[in-house]
Design an enzyme around this catalytic site. Sequence first.
Site, PDB file in Angstrom:
ATOM      1  N   TYR A  34       0.830  -1.200   0.000  1.00 14.08           N
ATOM      2  CA  TYR A  34       0.000   0.000   0.000  1.00 14.08           C
ATOM      3  C   TYR A  34       0.865   1.250   0.000  1.00 14.08           C
ATOM      4  CZ  TYR A  34       0.735   0.852   5.066  1.00 14.08           C
ATOM      5  OH  TYR A  34       1.280   1.122   6.301  1.00 14.08           O
ATOM      6  N   ARG A  53       8.625   4.527  -4.088  1.00 14.52           N
ATOM      7  CA  ARG A  53       8.529   3.554  -2.979  1.00 14.52           C
ATOM      8  C   ARG A  53       7.533   2.452  -3.324  1.00 14.52           C
ATOM      9  NH1 ARG A  53       7.184   5.774   2.911  1.00 14.52           N
ATOM     10  NH2 ARG A  53       5.124   6.039   2.008  1.00 14.52           N
ATOM     11  N   HIS A 102      -0.848 -20.960  -0.947  1.00 18.82           N
ATOM     12  CA  HIS A 102       0.198 -19.979  -0.656  1.00 18.82           C
ATOM     13  C   HIS A 102       0.945 -19.535  -1.913  1.00 18.82           C
ATOM     14  CE1 HIS A 102      -0.634 -21.365   3.365  1.00 18.82           C
ATOM     15  NE2 HIS A 102       0.230 -20.522   3.893  1.00 18.82           N
ATOM     16  N   LYS A 145       6.353  -1.580   2.096  1.00 14.19           N
ATOM     17  CA  LYS A 145       5.106  -1.059   2.682  1.00 14.19           C
ATOM     18  C   LYS A 145       4.019  -2.110   2.459  1.00 14.19           C
ATOM     19  CE  LYS A 145       2.972   3.464   3.440  1.00 14.19           C
ATOM     20  NZ  LYS A 145       3.084   3.451   4.893  1.00 14.19           N
ATOM     21  N   GLU A 177      12.116   2.406  14.562  1.00 14.21           N
ATOM     22  CA  GLU A 177      11.120   3.421  14.187  1.00 14.21           C
ATOM     23  C   GLU A 177       9.928   3.303  15.115  1.00 14.21           C
ATOM     24  OE1 GLU A 177       9.681   2.765  10.169  1.00 14.21           O
ATOM     25  OE2 GLU A 177       9.555   0.598  10.471  1.00 14.21           O
ATOM     26  N   LEU A 201      10.771   1.483   7.477  1.00 16.99           N
ATOM     27  CA  LEU A 201      10.137   1.939   6.250  1.00 16.99           C
ATOM     28  C   LEU A 201      10.838   3.233   5.824  1.00 16.99           C
ATOM     29  CD1 LEU A 201       7.579   1.324   4.398  1.00 16.99           C
ATOM     30  CD2 LEU A 201       6.667   3.379   5.470  1.00 16.99           C
TER      31      LEU A 201
HETATM   32  N1  PDD Z   1       2.569   4.928   7.876  1.00 15.79           N
HETATM   33  N2  PDD Z   1       7.270   3.738   9.378  1.00 15.79           N
HETATM   34  C1  PDD Z   1       6.119   3.050   9.395  1.00 15.79           C
HETATM   35  C2  PDD Z   1       6.118   1.685   9.985  1.00 15.79           C
HETATM   36  C3  PDD Z   1       4.935   3.622   8.892  1.00 15.79           C
HETATM   37  O1  PDD Z   1       3.794   2.914   8.909  1.00 15.79           O
HETATM   38  C4  PDD Z   1       4.971   4.940   8.375  1.00 15.79           C
HETATM   39  C5  PDD Z   1       3.759   5.614   7.826  1.00 15.79           C
HETATM   40  C6  PDD Z   1       6.198   5.623   8.369  1.00 15.79           C
HETATM   41  C7  PDD Z   1       6.337   7.031   7.817  1.00 15.79           C
HETATM   42  O2  PDD Z   1       6.336   7.036   6.407  1.00 15.79           O
HETATM   43  P1  PDD Z   1       5.802   8.305   5.589  1.00 15.79           P
HETATM   44  O3  PDD Z   1       6.548   9.467   6.101  1.00 15.79           O
HETATM   45  O4  PDD Z   1       6.117   8.002   4.173  1.00 15.79           O
HETATM   46  O5  PDD Z   1       4.323   8.418   5.851  1.00 15.79           O
HETATM   47  C8  PDD Z   1       7.323   4.997   8.866  1.00 15.79           C
HETATM   48  C9  PDD Z   1       1.394   5.368   7.179  1.00 15.79           C
HETATM   49  C10 PDD Z   1       1.064   6.812   7.340  1.00 15.79           C
HETATM   50  C11 PDD Z   1       0.242   4.432   7.495  1.00 15.79           C
HETATM   51  O6  PDD Z   1       0.510   3.245   7.577  1.00 15.79           O
HETATM   52  O7  PDD Z   1      -0.906   4.883   7.588  1.00 15.79           O
END
Ligand code: PDD
Length: 280
Positions: A34, A53, A102, A145, A177, A201
């Site tokens: 996603y 990405r 799978h 992601k 993170e 991520l």
């Molecule tokens: N999540 N790390 C993780 C595990 C995340 O899920 C996210 C963002 C980030 C920050 O990435 P970015 O700056 O590109 O949004 C880092 C999104 C917002 C979500 O899952 O809704």
Amino acid sequence: MKNKIVYLNGRYLPLAEAKISVLDRGFLFGDGVYEVIPSYSGHLFHFHKHMERLENSLASIRLPNPHTREQWLEIMTPLLDTNFDQYIYLQITRGTADKRDHAFPENTPPTVFAMCSNIVPFPGLSTGIKAVSMDDSRWKLCNVKAITLLGNILHRQEALDQGSAEALLVKDGFVTEGAASNVFAVIDGVLCTPPKGNDILPGITRDVILDIAQKNNIPTREDKISFAALPAASEIWVTSSTREIIPIVELDSKPVGDGKPGPVWQTLNQLFQAYKQSLL
Ligand code: PDD
């Protein structure tokens, strides 16, 4: 809400009518990826970085990209409302096979879904939030992601259960993170964030912040942050597309710095808001 128009497999239709099969591999296996792309007054924020990405995520799970960047833009544009700050949620799964297996199915088109939601200003933006640290229990592909977010949601819920807004994840003694965010710490006046790799991520907000800091002569360092070094941090923040830059003012029940959003955050947040405006 039910009348909201969403995109599903080539059609725009009301949310309540957007249906997929129970055999969809996203539902059965979490087999998909996603993106979350902010849109300010109808302008997608760093569309190409998000597409890059997405392309990397798709390649990592060996799912062919069903659309060109131009086609993705065409899909998203009708969902945007220029009157609001919003974000696009885009999801691609390996589609619906005729049985649960799978192994990748053959000749199966992916499921493509996109919707747009308003960004609700995060209440902790100006006051800061509490966070709790915990052992990072996720897998080795955190740079993808993936919609498979069980580890992340368990971490976030554990933080909420402990009265905090975010989990700060720690792997082998180093901060990785947040449950849904990247992390920054100001240590000895240097803005530090963990390096890209399989443990985190690669956040788009993270990259933009590093760029803005460097252009404004704020010293930065992309390097591993030892959890043991955090008590020396004068500021800690978490960053994401939907929450932007959130100061952590209390970690594991102890104040971070003087327990208030710090001066580097104040500066960076102002620069970030000005940068957003400059792109409109
Ligand atoms: N999540 N790390 C993780 C595990 C995340 O899920 C996210 C963002 C980030 C920050 O990435 P970015 O700056 O590109 O949004 C880092 C999104 C917002 C979500 O899952 O809704």
